[in-house]
Design an enzyme around this catalytic site. Structure first.
Site, mmCIF file in Angstrom:
data_model
loop_
_atom_site.group_PDB
_atom_site.id
_atom_site.type_symbol
_atom_site.label_atom_id
_atom_site.label_comp_id
_atom_site.label_asym_id
_atom_site.label_seq_id
_atom_site.Cartn_x
_atom_site.Cartn_y
_atom_site.Cartn_z
ATOM 1 C CG HIS A 190 -1.947 1.049 1.200
ATOM 2 N ND1 HIS A 190 -1.657 2.374 1.446
ATOM 3 C CD2 HIS A 190 -3.267 0.986 0.909
ATOM 4 C CE1 HIS A 190 -2.771 3.088 1.312
ATOM 5 N NE2 HIS A 190 -3.759 2.266 0.985
ATOM 6 N NE ARG A 197 -5.936 -0.938 -0.176
ATOM 7 C CZ ARG A 197 -6.754 -1.595 0.620
ATOM 8 N NH1 ARG A 197 -6.644 -2.894 0.738
ATOM 9 N NH2 ARG A 197 -7.672 -0.956 1.294
ATOM 10 C CE LYS A 199 -9.923 -0.262 -2.548
ATOM 11 N NZ LYS A 199 -10.057 -0.426 -1.101
ATOM 12 C CG ASP A 253 -7.442 9.221 -2.123
ATOM 13 O OD1 ASP A 253 -7.248 10.451 -2.117
ATOM 14 O OD2 ASP A 253 -7.796 8.597 -1.107
ATOM 15 C CB CYS A 285 -4.196 11.554 0.086
ATOM 16 S SG CYS A 285 -4.770 9.862 0.172
ATOM 17 C CE1 TYR A 286 -3.120 6.125 -0.545
ATOM 18 C CE2 TYR A 286 -4.920 6.002 -2.129
ATOM 19 C CZ TYR A 286 -4.398 5.699 -0.885
ATOM 20 O OH TYR A 286 -5.130 4.980 0.021
ATOM 21 C CG ASP A 288 -10.678 10.411 -2.384
ATOM 22 O OD1 ASP A 288 -10.461 10.127 -3.554
ATOM 23 O OD2 ASP A 288 -11.111 9.584 -1.561
ATOM 24 C CG ASP A 340 -10.020 15.858 3.946
ATOM 25 O OD1 ASP A 340 -8.789 15.903 3.859
ATOM 26 O OD2 ASP A 340 -10.704 14.988 3.373
ATOM 27 C CG HIS A 353 -7.915 14.093 0.771
ATOM 28 N ND1 HIS A 353 -8.713 13.621 1.782
ATOM 29 C CD2 HIS A 353 -7.473 13.014 0.063
ATOM 30 C CE1 HIS A 353 -8.754 12.302 1.696
ATOM 31 N NE2 HIS A 353 -8.025 11.900 0.662
#
Ligand SMILES: CC(C)=CCC/C(C)=C/CC/C(C)=C/COP(=O)(O)OP(=O)(O)O
Ligand SMILES: [Zn+2]
Length: 418
Positions: free
Chosen positions: A233, A276, A279, A282, A284-285, A337, A344, A347
């Protein structure tokens, strides 16, 4: 605008895709998953079409207003994030430094005061006043104080007790629990190595066996899981790799497998990263995954593989910027995201951190600068290991290296004393 539409040759194009396909059987869940992926891609497509004209723009003023308001309300009750209040300080302060927005001295001093109230009498920081110390808010508090970077901020950190706290969560196999009686995972190794190295309390024994424990977290996929044997992850992979960089042992990872895994997490259609395999994308990645690439870049460079770094782009920097700027900005400020999600501070921080990585990828020796849109979109640099301004890291190291390393007081040594 087409996602990943640049003609860059990057590592992902040279590697076979290794998606896990449930032994080739199309299960009900994989059919459902594909439906969700397709609907996200449709929304992303619409967002890209709407927001790309005339050219992608960073909504600086809106983000600044959102962050400023958040900072003002920091010491008030954030009930839903009551155990993450030092995190709010870090996410907001780091976002502001990326936007190059100064924080007034009185506000910085209020934040210092608030973080001081989160410091545990037995060392380390907790999620809020009166709670138990935990490695995650300890990392957030130390980072926030180093971003403030004043004598007042540095003086808050009780380094002797911080070392005691780190010892209290250290396990004999080299891992760390997140808090006394809590769970082990590789986030703790990163939080512990980051705060110990920044504040100059690293002792030879404190991280004994830690590199070998982290290395066991690298899975067959190439990325790292939370503990040995778990699925790879992005969040854990960043933590484990950055901790190994601090411990100067990153060359012991299977770097080629890690590189292949991380570049395969950049989604061909959306341009952003997934955390991962199989999935959804997003924002934040953009940091947890793309932030790995400067670490890998440096690791290869240290091994003398200059050609690898100088001649190729490691990932689609433009496509990632398109995803962040076109799909992750809330028009009223703050980042998200994916389209349709609420903004938020988490993020906002990690989308901006990832945007900075995508703009300034490289190091002093080989640079792949690429700022999508107007010059006003350019963010400040972020340090690839600590994720704060590189100048703030240098200043903190300069300050704490003048102070002596506290005496090693392992639990074993303490037993002998009593
Ligand atoms: C320094 C520090 C404490 C770093 C934190 C690193 C980090 C972001 C870890 C991620 C943890 C995790 C398993 C998320 C999966 O969530 P999910 O299943 O909701 O998300 P996914 O579908 O994207 O995998
Ligand atoms: Zn996220």
């Amino acid at each position: 605008m087409e996602a990943g539409g640049s003609s860059l040759r990057c590592f992902r194009d040279c590697q076979p895709e290794e998606k896990f396909v449930d032994d080739g059987v199309e299960t009900v869940s994989s059919v459902e998953q594909k439906k969700v992926e397709r609907s996200i891609q449709e929304v992303v497509n619409v967002y890209k079409q709407i927001h790309s004209l005339p050219e992608p723009m960073l909504l600086r003023q809106q983000h600044y207003q959102y962050l400023k308001k958040g900072l003002r309300h920091l010491s008030e009750a954030y009930e839903c994030l009551d155990a993450s209040r030092p995190w709010l300080c870090f996410w907001i302060l780091h976002s502001l430094e990326l936007l190059e927005e100064p924080v007034p001295c009185s506000v910085a001093s209020d934040v210092c005061h608030f973080l001081s109230s989160c410091q545990s009498p037995t060392g380390g920081f907790s999620g809020g006043p009166g709670q138990h110390a935990h490695l995650a808010p300890t990392y957030a508090a130390v980072n926030a104080l180093c971003i403030i970077g004043t004598e007042e901020a540095y003086g808050i950190i009780d380094r002797e007790k911080l070392l005691d706290f780190l010892w209290s969560v250290k396990q004999s196999d080299g891992s760390f629990v997140m808090h006394i009686g809590g769970e082990v995972d590789v986030r703790s190794a990163y939080c512990a190595t980051a705060v110990a190295s920044l504040t100059n309390i690293m002792t030879p024994k404190l991280f004994e066996n830690t590199p070998s424990w982290i290395l066991r977290c690298q899975s067959w996929e190439g990325g790292l899981g939370g503990v040995p044997g778990l699925e790879a992850h992005g969040g854990y992979t960043f933590c484990g790799t950055a901790a190994l960089v601090i411990l100067d042992k990153e060359h012991m990872l299977d770097l080629n497998a890690l590189l292949r895994w991380v570049v395969s997490r950049q989604m061909k259609f959306e341009g952003g990263f997934q955390g991962r395999c199989n999935k959804l994308v997003d924002g934040c990645y953009s940091f947890w995954q793309a932030g790995l690439l400067p670490l890998l870049h440096r690791a290869y460079y240290k091994q003398g593989e200059r050609a690898l770094n100088e001649q190729r782009w490691m990932f689609e920097q433009q496509a990632l910027q398109e995803y962040i700027l076109l799909c992750c900005q809330n028009p009223a400020g703050g980042l998200v995201d994916k389209p349709g999600k609420a903004r938020d501070f988490y993020h906002t921080c990690y989308c901006l951190s990832g945007l900075s990585v995508a703009q300034h990828f490289g190091n002093l020796l080989s640079h792949h600068e690429l700022v999508l849109g107007k010059e006003e979109n350019r963010l400040a640099l972020t340090h690839p290991v600590y994720n704060m301004g590189p100048d703030k890291v240098a200043q903190a190291l300069h300050h704490f290296l003048q102070l002596p390393v506290p005496l090693e007081k392992s639990p074993q040594a303490k037993k002998l004393e009593t």
